[in-house]
Write a protein that holds these residues in place. Structure first.
Motif, PDB file in Angstrom:
ATOM      1  N   MET A   5       0.582  -1.275   0.072  1.00 14.34           N
ATOM      2  CA  MET A   5      -0.281  -0.453  -0.383  1.00 14.34           C
ATOM      3  C   MET A   5       0.748   1.100   0.341  1.00 14.34           C
ATOM      4  N   ILE A   6       0.597   2.560  -0.653  1.00 20.95           N
ATOM      5  CA  ILE A   6       1.238   3.748  -0.846  1.00 20.95           C
ATOM      6  C   ILE A   6       0.497   4.618  -0.094  1.00 20.95           C
ATOM      7  N   GLU A   7       0.379   5.403   0.418  1.00 19.33           N
ATOM      8  CA  GLU A   7      -0.282   7.022   0.333  1.00 19.33           C
ATOM      9  C   GLU A   7       0.459   8.184   0.569  1.00 19.33           C
ATOM     10  N   PHE A   8      -0.038   8.921  -0.111  1.00 18.09           N
ATOM     11  CA  PHE A   8       0.755  10.267  -0.008  1.00 18.09           C
ATOM     12  C   PHE A   8       0.468  11.404   0.707  1.00 18.09           C
ATOM     13  N   LYS A   9       1.183  11.981   1.052  1.00 13.19           N
ATOM     14  CA  LYS A   9       0.402  13.726   2.101  1.00 13.19           C
ATOM     15  C   LYS A   9       1.317  14.972   1.715  1.00 13.19           C
ATOM     16  N   ASN A  10       1.320  15.732   0.825  1.00 10.20           N
ATOM     17  CA  ASN A  10       1.133  17.229   0.138  1.00 10.20           C
ATOM     18  C   ASN A  10       1.280  18.222   1.333  1.00 10.20           C
ATOM     19  N   LEU A  11       2.167  18.681   1.773  1.00  8.82           N
ATOM     20  CA  LEU A  11       2.477  19.571   3.179  1.00  8.82           C
ATOM     21  C   LEU A  11       2.915  20.824   1.865  1.00  8.82           C
ATOM     22  N   LYS A  18       3.146   5.992  -7.396  1.00  8.82           N
ATOM     23  CA  LYS A  18       2.475   4.547  -7.412  1.00  8.82           C
ATOM     24  C   LYS A  18       3.057   3.470  -8.176  1.00  8.82           C
ATOM     25  N   LEU A  19       3.174   3.815  -9.520  1.00 13.16           N
ATOM     26  CA  LEU A  19       3.983   3.402 -10.407  1.00 13.16           C
ATOM     27  C   LEU A  19       5.506   2.384 -10.089  1.00 13.16           C
ATOM     28  N   LEU A  20       6.134   3.396  -9.822  1.00 11.09           N
ATOM     29  CA  LEU A  20       7.727   3.271  -8.588  1.00 11.09           C
ATOM     30  C   LEU A  20       7.512   1.837  -7.596  1.00 11.09           C
ATOM     31  N   TYR A  21       6.562   2.533  -6.831  1.00 14.70           N
ATOM     32  CA  TYR A  21       6.386   1.329  -6.015  1.00 14.70           C
ATOM     33  C   TYR A  21       6.337   0.341  -6.490  1.00 14.70           C
ATOM     34  N   LYS A  22       5.005   0.604  -7.698  1.00 13.51           N
ATOM     35  CA  LYS A  22       4.621  -1.210  -7.926  1.00 13.51           C
ATOM     36  C   LYS A  22       5.792  -1.971  -8.038  1.00 13.51           C
ATOM     37  N   LYS A  23       6.707  -1.188  -8.931  1.00 13.59           N
ATOM     38  CA  LYS A  23       7.686  -1.800  -9.298  1.00 13.59           C
ATOM     39  C   LYS A  23       8.798  -2.392  -8.728  1.00 13.59           C
ATOM     40  N   ILE A  24       8.981  -1.222  -7.234  1.00 13.47           N
ATOM     41  CA  ILE A  24      10.415  -2.089  -6.626  1.00 13.47           C
ATOM     42  C   ILE A  24       9.889  -2.330  -5.133  1.00 13.47           C
ATOM     43  N   PHE A  25       8.409  -2.293  -4.946  1.00 18.23           N
ATOM     44  CA  PHE A  25       8.321  -2.817  -3.442  1.00 18.23           C
ATOM     45  C   PHE A  25       7.622  -4.347  -4.124  1.00 18.23           C
ATOM     46  N   LEU A  26       6.378  -4.817  -4.936  1.00 15.56           N
ATOM     47  CA  LEU A  26       6.350  -5.006  -4.734  1.00 15.56           C
ATOM     48  C   LEU A  26       6.418  -6.819  -5.854  1.00 15.56           C
ATOM     49  N   PRO A  27       5.879  -7.597  -4.999  1.00 13.59           N
ATOM     50  CA  PRO A  27       6.464  -9.251  -5.478  1.00 13.59           C
ATOM     51  C   PRO A  27       7.585  -9.844  -6.395  1.00 13.59           C
ATOM     52  N   LYS A  65       5.933  -7.815  -0.879  1.00 12.77           N
ATOM     53  CA  LYS A  65       4.836  -7.792  -1.214  1.00 12.77           C
ATOM     54  C   LYS A  65       3.540  -7.599   0.312  1.00 12.77           C
ATOM     55  N   ASP A  66       4.715  -7.076   1.674  1.00 15.09           N
ATOM     56  CA  ASP A  66       3.263  -6.217   2.539  1.00 15.09           C
ATOM     57  C   ASP A  66       4.311  -5.799   2.677  1.00 15.09           C
ATOM     58  N   PHE A  67       4.455  -4.617   1.954  1.00 16.45           N
ATOM     59  CA  PHE A  67       5.880  -3.090   2.829  1.00 16.45           C
ATOM     60  C   PHE A  67       4.250  -2.133   2.270  1.00 16.45           C
ATOM     61  N   TYR A 122       9.890   2.115   9.679  1.00 15.81           N
ATOM     62  CA  TYR A 122       9.365   1.874  10.745  1.00 15.81           C
ATOM     63  C   TYR A 122       8.552   0.438  10.952  1.00 15.81           C
ATOM     64  N   LYS A 123       8.275  -0.402  12.482  1.00 14.24           N
ATOM     65  CA  LYS A 123       7.605  -1.158  12.441  1.00 14.24           C
ATOM     66  C   LYS A 123       8.054  -2.748  11.773  1.00 14.24           C
ATOM     67  N   GLU A 124       8.677  -2.631  12.455  1.00 11.05           N
ATOM     68  CA  GLU A 124       9.778  -4.302  11.710  1.00 11.05           C
ATOM     69  C   GLU A 124      10.236  -4.159  10.598  1.00 11.05           C
ATOM     70  N   GLU A 125      10.604  -2.830   9.664  1.00 10.27           N
ATOM     71  CA  GLU A 125      10.375  -3.054   8.529  1.00 10.27           C
ATOM     72  C   GLU A 125       9.410  -3.418   7.137  1.00 10.27           C
ATOM     73  N   LYS A 126       8.199  -3.335   8.064  1.00  9.89           N
ATOM     74  CA  LYS A 126       7.364  -2.910   7.170  1.00  9.89           C
ATOM     75  C   LYS A 126       6.715  -1.889   6.419  1.00  9.89           C
ATOM     76  N   VAL A 127       6.832  -1.006   7.303  1.00 12.57           N
ATOM     77  CA  VAL A 127       6.618   0.466   7.315  1.00 12.57           C
ATOM     78  C   VAL A 127       7.425   1.699   7.081  1.00 12.57           C
ATOM     79  N   GLY A 128       7.700   2.097   5.899  1.00 11.48           N
ATOM     80  CA  GLY A 128       8.292   2.743   5.511  1.00 11.48           C
ATOM     81  C   GLY A 128       7.645   4.721   5.042  1.00 11.48           C
ATOM     82  N   GLU A 129       8.637   5.572   5.549  1.00 12.20           N
ATOM     83  CA  GLU A 129       8.071   7.049   5.089  1.00 12.20           C
ATOM     84  C   GLU A 129       9.543   7.290   4.795  1.00 12.20           C
ATOM     85  N   ILE A 130       8.809   8.085   2.680  1.00 18.02           N
ATOM     86  CA  ILE A 130       9.865   8.935   2.312  1.00 18.02           C
ATOM     87  C   ILE A 130       9.544  10.134   2.313  1.00 18.02           C
ATOM     88  N   PHE A 131      10.518  11.502   2.619  1.00 17.01           N
ATOM     89  CA  PHE A 131      10.106  13.107   2.841  1.00 17.01           C
ATOM     90  C   PHE A 131      10.532  12.977   1.622  1.00 17.01           C
TER      91      PHE A 131
END
Length: 120
Positions: free
Chosen positions: A1-7, A18-27, A34-36, A64-73
């Motif tokens: 799952m990917i979500e965005f926040k624009n400050l 979203k496309l890059l996320y699929k290429k990098i993080f999906l199995p 797959k669970d990132f 965060y959380k045992e390497e299953k949740v991440g945040e990119i700024f």
């Protein structure tokens, strides 16, 4: 799952990330998981400095959380935001660039993922 926040006030086209996320993080990707869960934050330079102890930063990533949740700024003023996204994502997956060989390997992966989205 990917979500965005624009400050910022700048409009961000999320499609490329979203496309890059699929290429990098999906199995299917050799680098991926797959669970990132990923949050991507587009921030002002001032906000980036606050996160980075009063130092300028173009991209920061946190795991965060045992390497299953991440945040990119990502600094919203940077021109190469897709590159910075890939760079931050690879850090979340354990890649680094302190040693010359690691930097070369990371650069190859960055180039590989950016080429994949250019072809789509």
């Amino acid at each position: 799952m990917i979500e965005f926040k624009n400050l910022t006030r700048k409009k961000i086209d999320e499609r490329v990330y979203k496309l890059l996320y699929k290429k990098i993080f999906l199995p299917r990707g050799k680098a991926g998981r797959k669970d990132f869960e990923l949050s991507v934050v587009f921030a002002t330079p001032a906000f980036m400095r606050k996160l980075h102890k009063n130092k300028n930063a173009d991209v920061l990533s946190f795991l965060y959380k045992e390497e299953k949740v991440g945040e990119i700024f990502i600094n919203s003023r940077e021109k190469r935001k897709p590159f910075l996204f890939v760079h931050g994502a690879l850090h979340l997956l354990g890649h680094g660039h302190k040693k010359i060989k690691d930097a070369r390997d990371m650069k190859k992966l960055e180039t590989k993922f950016l080429k994949k989205i250019k072809n789509e």
